[in-house]
Write an enzyme that holds these catalytic residues in place. Structure first.
Site, PDB file in Angstrom:
ATOM      1  N   GLY A   1       0.836  -1.190   0.000  1.00 35.02           N
ATOM      2  CA  GLY A   1       0.000   0.000   0.000  1.00 35.02           C
ATOM      3  C   GLY A   1       0.871   1.239   0.000  1.00 35.02           C
ATOM      4  O   GLY A   1       2.008   1.217   0.488  1.00 35.02           O
TER       5      GLY A   1
ATOM      6  N   HIS B   1      -4.702   1.705   7.254  1.00 32.85           N
ATOM      7  CA  HIS B   1      -3.334   2.217   7.366  1.00 32.85           C
ATOM      8  C   HIS B   1      -3.117   3.359   6.368  1.00 32.85           C
ATOM      9  O   HIS B   1      -2.594   4.415   6.715  1.00 32.85           O
ATOM     10  CB  HIS B   1      -2.357   1.057   7.113  1.00 32.85           C
ATOM     11  CG  HIS B   1      -0.913   1.424   7.126  1.00 32.85           C
ATOM     12  ND1 HIS B   1      -0.051   0.969   8.093  1.00 32.85           N
ATOM     13  CD2 HIS B   1      -0.167   2.172   6.280  1.00 32.85           C
ATOM     14  CE1 HIS B   1       1.170   1.432   7.835  1.00 32.85           C
ATOM     15  NE2 HIS B   1       1.119   2.170   6.740  1.00 32.85           N
ATOM     16  N   GLU B   2      -3.525   3.142   5.114  1.00 39.37           N
ATOM     17  CA  GLU B   2      -3.302   4.145   4.067  1.00 39.37           C
ATOM     18  C   GLU B   2      -4.192   5.381   4.253  1.00 39.37           C
ATOM     19  O   GLU B   2      -3.743   6.503   4.035  1.00 39.37           O
ATOM     20  CB  GLU B   2      -3.490   3.541   2.672  1.00 39.37           C
ATOM     21  CG  GLU B   2      -2.528   2.414   2.340  1.00 39.37           C
ATOM     22  CD  GLU B   2      -1.063   2.717   2.590  1.00 39.37           C
ATOM     23  OE1 GLU B   2      -0.646   3.885   2.469  1.00 39.37           O
ATOM     24  OE2 GLU B   2      -0.314   1.778   2.926  1.00 39.37           O
TER      25      GLU B   2
ATOM     26  N   CYS C   1       5.708  -0.082   7.329  1.00 37.62           N
ATOM     27  CA  CYS C   1       5.403   1.099   6.532  1.00 37.62           C
ATOM     28  C   CYS C   1       6.626   1.475   5.705  1.00 37.62           C
ATOM     29  O   CYS C   1       7.747   1.473   6.218  1.00 37.62           O
ATOM     30  CB  CYS C   1       5.010   2.259   7.455  1.00 37.62           C
ATOM     31  SG  CYS C   1       4.574   3.767   6.589  1.00 37.62           S
TER      32      CYS C   1
ATOM     33  N   HIS D   1      -2.658   7.663   6.650  1.00 33.31           N
ATOM     34  CA  HIS D   1      -1.629   8.515   6.045  1.00 33.31           C
ATOM     35  C   HIS D   1      -2.236   9.803   5.486  1.00 33.31           C
ATOM     36  O   HIS D   1      -1.653  10.879   5.613  1.00 33.31           O
ATOM     37  CB  HIS D   1      -0.912   7.792   4.894  1.00 33.31           C
ATOM     38  CG  HIS D   1       0.255   6.974   5.315  1.00 33.31           C
ATOM     39  ND1 HIS D   1       1.371   7.500   5.930  1.00 33.31           N
ATOM     40  CD2 HIS D   1       0.503   5.648   5.178  1.00 33.31           C
ATOM     41  CE1 HIS D   1       2.243   6.534   6.159  1.00 33.31           C
ATOM     42  NE2 HIS D   1       1.735   5.398   5.716  1.00 33.31           N
TER      43      HIS D   1
END
Length: 172
Positions: A46, A136-137, A94, A140
């Site tokens: 990702g 998770h993305e 990450c 960001h």
């Protein structure tokens, strides 16, 4: 397609909130192509546009296992509209925090709404690794890193390590 440099903590840009994409044009399509190239080359599953220095709400994901056909997904302006109460724990890493992994607990299933590259509104039910990756993305895009979900002690330790590395690199 171009492999773009990936920002590494403590880069302050990683803490910014990305802007919504107004128009899906050639520039956004090129960004998505470059992001897939960068993500696959890293290698990762990702990538958020902010990780390559672009403050736009764009995410690329491919959770296909090694040996499986690629299953690339581009999400423009993604938002989680529902999350399960049930949680799951994955060891997350990450590309902006290389070679550091930690267990993170997140909702096991989420529903995400986003635009595809044709500008069509989509909704997807995500579970398992795909659900973790989506969360998770999207974090960001909101200036949140996975280390924000771990203990302060562990977070401080990893930030200190990468800050020291960045300082040494700048002095070299």
């Amino acid at each position: 397609m171009t492999i773009r440099p990936i920002l590494i903590i403590p880069e302050p840009k990683l803490r910014t909130t990305s802007a919504a994409v107004e128009t899906i044009d050639g520039e956004i399509r090129k960004l998505v192509d470059d992001m897939f190239e960068t993500m696959y080359g890293a290698p990762g599953i990702g990538l958020a546009a902010i990780q390559v220095g672009v403050e736009k709400r764009v995410v690329t994901i491919d959770v296909a296992r090694e040996g499986e056909a690629k299953k690339p997904v581009a999400l423009i302006n993604p938002e989680i509209i529902a999350a399960s109460e049930e949680t799951s724990v994955y060891s997350e890493g990450c590309l902006s925090i290389p070679e550091y992994y930690e267990e993170v607990e997140r909702p096991a299933r989420v529903t995400v709404r986003f635009l595809d590259l044709e500008g069509k509104m989509r909704e997807v039910e995500a579970e398992g690794l795909f659900a973790t990756c989506v969360q998770h993305e999207i974090d960001h895009l909101n200036g949140v890193l996975f280390i924000d979900h771990i203990s302060k002690l562990k977070r401080d330790r990893v930030i200190k390590k990468f800050t020291k590395q960045a300082k040494h690199k700048a002095e070299a």
